[in-house]
Design a protein around this motif. Structure first.
Motif, PDB file in Angstrom:
ATOM      1  N   THR A 308       0.827  -1.212   0.000  1.00  0.00           N
ATOM      2  CA  THR A 308       0.000   0.000   0.000  1.00  0.00           C
ATOM      3  C   THR A 308       0.859   1.259   0.000  1.00  0.00           C
ATOM      4  OG1 THR A 308      -1.737  -1.196   1.209  1.00  0.00           O
ATOM      5  CG2 THR A 308      -1.845   1.216   1.221  1.00  0.00           C
ATOM      6  N   LEU A 309       1.917   1.277   0.782  1.00  0.00           N
ATOM      7  CA  LEU A 309       2.789   2.450   0.831  1.00  0.00           C
ATOM      8  C   LEU A 309       3.409   2.737  -0.535  1.00  0.00           C
ATOM      9  CD1 LEU A 309       4.649   1.955   4.237  1.00  0.00           C
ATOM     10  CD2 LEU A 309       2.850   3.614   3.711  1.00  0.00           C
ATOM     11  N   ILE A 310       3.805   1.697  -1.251  1.00  0.00           N
ATOM     12  CA  ILE A 310       4.455   1.888  -2.550  1.00  0.00           C
ATOM     13  C   ILE A 310       3.445   2.240  -3.631  1.00  0.00           C
ATOM     14  CG2 ILE A 310       5.723   0.691  -4.380  1.00  0.00           C
ATOM     15  CD1 ILE A 310       7.195  -0.855  -2.160  1.00  0.00           C
ATOM     16  N   ALA A 312       0.011   3.055  -3.301  1.00  0.00           N
ATOM     17  CA  ALA A 312      -0.955   4.122  -3.029  1.00  0.00           C
ATOM     18  C   ALA A 312      -0.296   5.359  -2.429  1.00  0.00           C
ATOM     19  CB  ALA A 312      -2.048   3.619  -2.082  1.00  0.00           C
ATOM     20  N   GLY A 313       0.779   5.176  -1.693  1.00  0.00           N
ATOM     21  CA  GLY A 313       1.439   6.308  -1.051  1.00  0.00           C
ATOM     22  C   GLY A 313       2.560   6.912  -1.858  1.00  0.00           C
ATOM     23  N   GLY A 314       2.983   6.243  -2.937  1.00  0.00           N
ATOM     24  CA  GLY A 314       4.056   6.763  -3.765  1.00  0.00           C
ATOM     25  C   GLY A 314       5.433   6.649  -3.143  1.00  0.00           C
ATOM     26  N   TYR A 315       5.591   5.777  -2.163  1.00  0.00           N
ATOM     27  CA  TYR A 315       6.875   5.602  -1.507  1.00  0.00           C
ATOM     28  C   TYR A 315       7.831   4.819  -2.416  1.00  0.00           C
ATOM     29  CZ  TYR A 315       5.054   6.974   3.114  1.00  0.00           C
ATOM     30  OH  TYR A 315       4.519   7.659   4.173  1.00  0.00           O
ATOM     31  N   SER A 316       9.105   5.128  -2.322  1.00  0.00           N
ATOM     32  CA  SER A 316      10.111   4.274  -2.956  1.00  0.00           C
ATOM     33  C   SER A 316      10.331   3.052  -2.076  1.00  0.00           C
ATOM     34  CB  SER A 316      11.424   5.038  -3.126  1.00  0.00           C
ATOM     35  OG  SER A 316      12.009   5.301  -1.857  1.00  0.00           O
ATOM     36  N   ALA A 317      11.051   2.060  -2.605  1.00  0.00           N
ATOM     37  CA  ALA A 317      11.322   0.863  -1.811  1.00  0.00           C
ATOM     38  C   ALA A 317      12.170   1.202  -0.579  1.00  0.00           C
ATOM     39  CB  ALA A 317      12.030  -0.182  -2.674  1.00  0.00           C
ATOM     40  N   THR A 318      13.136   2.107  -0.748  1.00  0.00           N
ATOM     41  CA  THR A 318      13.968   2.513   0.388  1.00  0.00           C
ATOM     42  C   THR A 318      13.141   3.228   1.447  1.00  0.00           C
ATOM     43  OG1 THR A 318      15.852   2.780  -1.107  1.00  0.00           O
ATOM     44  CG2 THR A 318      16.043   3.772   1.072  1.00  0.00           C
ATOM     45  N   GLU A 319      12.286   4.145   1.016  1.00  0.00           N
ATOM     46  CA  GLU A 319      11.423   4.868   1.952  1.00  0.00           C
ATOM     47  C   GLU A 319      10.498   3.916   2.687  1.00  0.00           C
ATOM     48  OE1 GLU A 319      11.081   9.169  -0.407  1.00  0.00           O
ATOM     49  OE2 GLU A 319       9.677   7.535  -0.841  1.00  0.00           O
ATOM     50  N   THR A 320      10.017   2.893   1.987  1.00  0.00           N
ATOM     51  CA  THR A 320       9.146   1.909   2.619  1.00  0.00           C
ATOM     52  C   THR A 320       9.905   1.128   3.692  1.00  0.00           C
ATOM     53  OG1 THR A 320       7.841   1.681   0.599  1.00  0.00           O
ATOM     54  CG2 THR A 320       7.693  -0.107   2.197  1.00  0.00           C
ATOM     55  N   GLY A 321      11.164   0.760   3.392  1.00  0.00           N
ATOM     56  CA  GLY A 321      11.978   0.070   4.387  1.00  0.00           C
ATOM     57  C   GLY A 321      12.148   0.890   5.652  1.00  0.00           C
ATOM     58  N   PHE A 322      12.418   2.188   5.499  1.00  0.00           N
ATOM     59  CA  PHE A 322      12.555   3.065   6.666  1.00  0.00           C
ATOM     60  C   PHE A 322      11.211   3.255   7.374  1.00  0.00           C
ATOM     61  CE2 PHE A 322      16.610   4.549   4.806  1.00  0.00           C
ATOM     62  CZ  PHE A 322      17.395   4.488   5.948  1.00  0.00           C
ATOM     63  N   ALA A 323      10.127   3.288   6.606  1.00  0.00           N
ATOM     64  CA  ALA A 323       8.801   3.465   7.206  1.00  0.00           C
ATOM     65  C   ALA A 323       8.434   2.303   8.108  1.00  0.00           C
ATOM     66  CB  ALA A 323       7.747   3.634   6.106  1.00  0.00           C
ATOM     67  N   LEU A 324       8.866   1.096   7.743  1.00  0.00           N
ATOM     68  CA  LEU A 324       8.549  -0.101   8.535  1.00  0.00           C
ATOM     69  C   LEU A 324       9.501  -0.292   9.708  1.00  0.00           C
ATOM     70  CD1 LEU A 324       7.940  -2.626   5.610  1.00  0.00           C
ATOM     71  CD2 LEU A 324       6.205  -1.435   6.948  1.00  0.00           C
ATOM     72  N   LEU A 325      10.642   0.382   9.690  1.00  0.00           N
ATOM     73  CA  LEU A 325      11.698   0.151  10.661  1.00  0.00           C
ATOM     74  C   LEU A 325      11.267   0.284  12.126  1.00  0.00           C
ATOM     75  CD1 LEU A 325      14.694  -0.559  10.914  1.00  0.00           C
ATOM     76  CD2 LEU A 325      15.213   1.887  10.741  1.00  0.00           C
TER      77      LEU A 325
END
Length: 478
Positions: A308-310, A312-325
């Motif tokens: 969903t983050l990637i 629908a939210g437009g997150y990059s894969a790196t940003e998604t990794g940090f978001a889940l951290l």
């Protein structure tokens, strides 16, 4: 399962201690930590890489689900058999065999030219993980004395949690810098390190007294068929192109195989892969229900949230990794302090309150609406609430499993609980098709589907709290 965290009871599957030369103990720890961390790392990376893989292979929601479930199916179905193979033929042998299978399959995944080959290699990865997970812990237990074992297992668990926490960030960086194939490739050096050090440091060990009992191959085959056909049926349920009679036939096969599995296991009694008489105890039955519901909710979240983050939210894969951290990092930091909660407040109370807190986090996620996702408002608070609830639950859950059966069945009970948690994630991922199918309709539909799935997750977490309150009869408060 697909989580980046060790399953419950991973740190409690002990065996009889054996003294080894202290110069090799550091090598044993490095090898087992590196080897068993592969499963956590790969699960976290694939969750982040899933949208990229789906796009490259131009596959639908079912294809995306099978990228995950083709790995989880052999792990969930065969992890108990993997431990039994180590007991019979040697834990070092099975650990090294699992490493080789996992490494070769990971390399093949990185070069897979089509989806079908990728799924086949993911299944072989799962076979490798089913050998790695139980035997890495058995090796630690037999390589350290009773006074050293707790610290060694604690180190194993902490490093595994750390690996699971950092994996989405490193994997996301590799995906953004190159592509998803490099996310598989970066785990290969870790596997080679474990293989080389393990070969030099680990002393072979097996349970001689178990040699007179045949392995439960029939149980393993039946549960694999049952789980496989169940997952396939749940995956294709939202697909109108699959005939209804085919779905009914697959569901019937799943039901028949499961019933036959139960009959076979009941007849084999203690020689079974899953001794069913353990479930006669209300506490063990309640703990098993709690694990099934709680880890189904968690497994679904850790697949759907990055997607969903990637998308629908437009997150990059790196940003998604940090978001889940924050989620695994919070658990890694606070888990060492959570172990004494059951001693202070009682297992029943903690295993009721912990899942209830998790339910509150899922309920927060269910309020998500619209097409814009604001991380600090919509994602971070819910993640932290769920992390706190899971932190409060995992250590007491391990304690409760061991306390709910006699000493003779402690290892078996923890293994069953481990398998239940992985199977819960498998089933949850199969049901995500109802959300992923709607993702083609746009961001709004995907966000709405995520919120609906979070509502279901809240109900599952609440159900686990109810199971704990009414069925668990263990009181360890002092």
């Amino acid at each position: 399962m697909t989580t980046a965290l060790p399953a419950p009871c991973d740190e409690s599957q002990g065996f009889s201690p054996a003294e080894t030369d202290c110069t090799y103990k550091t090598g044993v720890l490095i090898a087992t930590i590196a080897g068993s961390s592969l499963a956590f790392v790969m699960g976290a990376i694939v969750n982040v890489a899933l949208p990229s893989m789906q796009a490259e292979f131009a596959t639908d929601a079912q294809g995306a689900q099978w990228i995950i479930n083709s790995y989880l199916l052999p792990v969930g179905a065969l992890v108990l058999l993997g431990g039994a193979l180590g007991d019979r033929y040697g834990r070092k042998l099975m650990f090294q065999a699992g490493l080789i299978l996992f490494t070769l399959a990971t390399l093949a995944c990185a070069f897979a030219p089509n989806l079908n080959l990728l799924l086949a290699m993911r299944a072989i990865q799962g076979l490798g993980a089913a050998l790695l997970a139980p035997n890495s812990l058995a090796i630690i237990s037999t390589s350290f004395s009773e006074t050293e074992r707790g610290k060694a297992i604690g180190t194993w668990a902490g490093m595994g949690a750390f690996a699971g926490a950092i994996a989405p960030v490193i994997g996301g960086w590799a995906i953004d810098l190159a592509n998803w194939r490099w996310a598989f490739a970066i785990s290969i050096p870790l596997a080679i390190l474990a293989l080389i050090i393990g070969q030099k440091s680990i002393t072979e060990n097996r349970e001689q007294e178990s040699s007179g009992h045949p392995l439960d191959w029939s149980g393993a085959i039946l549960i694999t068929i049952g789980l496989g056909t169940l997952v396939w049926t749940l995956t294709v349920l939202p697909d109108d192109t699959v005939a209804r009679w085919i779905k009914w036939l697959a569901g019937s096969v799943a039901t028949f195989a499961t019933i036959l599995f139960l009959l076979v296991e009941k007849r084999k009694n203690d020689r079974a892969m899953v001794p069913l008489h353990l479930f006669n105890t209300a506490s063990f039955a309640g703990i098993s229900m709690l694990t099934l519901f709680l880890y189904a909710a968690l497994g679904g979240l850790l697949v759907l949230l990055p997607f969903t983050l990637i998308n629908a939210g437009g997150y990059s894969a790196t940003e998604t990794g940090f978001a889940l951290l924050p989620f695994p990092l919070t658990m890694a930091i606070l888990s060492r302090y959570a172990g004494g909660l059951s001693d202070r407040f009682g297992v029943r109370m903690i295993l009721t309150v912990g899942p209830a807190i998790v339910a509150a986090g899922f309920f927060y996620f269910s309020l998500l609406s619209g097409t814009e996702i604001h991380y600090w408002r919509d994602i971070f608070p819910a993640l932290m609430i769920i992390a706190l609830g899971m932190t409060a639950s995992v250590a007491p859950l391990t304690t409760a499993v061991m306390a709910s059966v006699d000493d003779q069945h402690g290892g078996t009970a923890s293994g069953i609980n481990n398998a239940i948690s992985r199977s819960a994630g498998l089933i949850a991922t199969a049901l995500l098709g109802f959300v992923l199918v709607g993702s083609d309709s746009g961001n709004g539909a995907l966000v709405t589907g995520f919120a609906s799935a979070a509502w279901v997750g809240a109900l599952l977490a609440l159900a686990s709290a109810v199971a704990a309150w009414f069925l668990i009869r263990l009181q360890t408060a002092s």
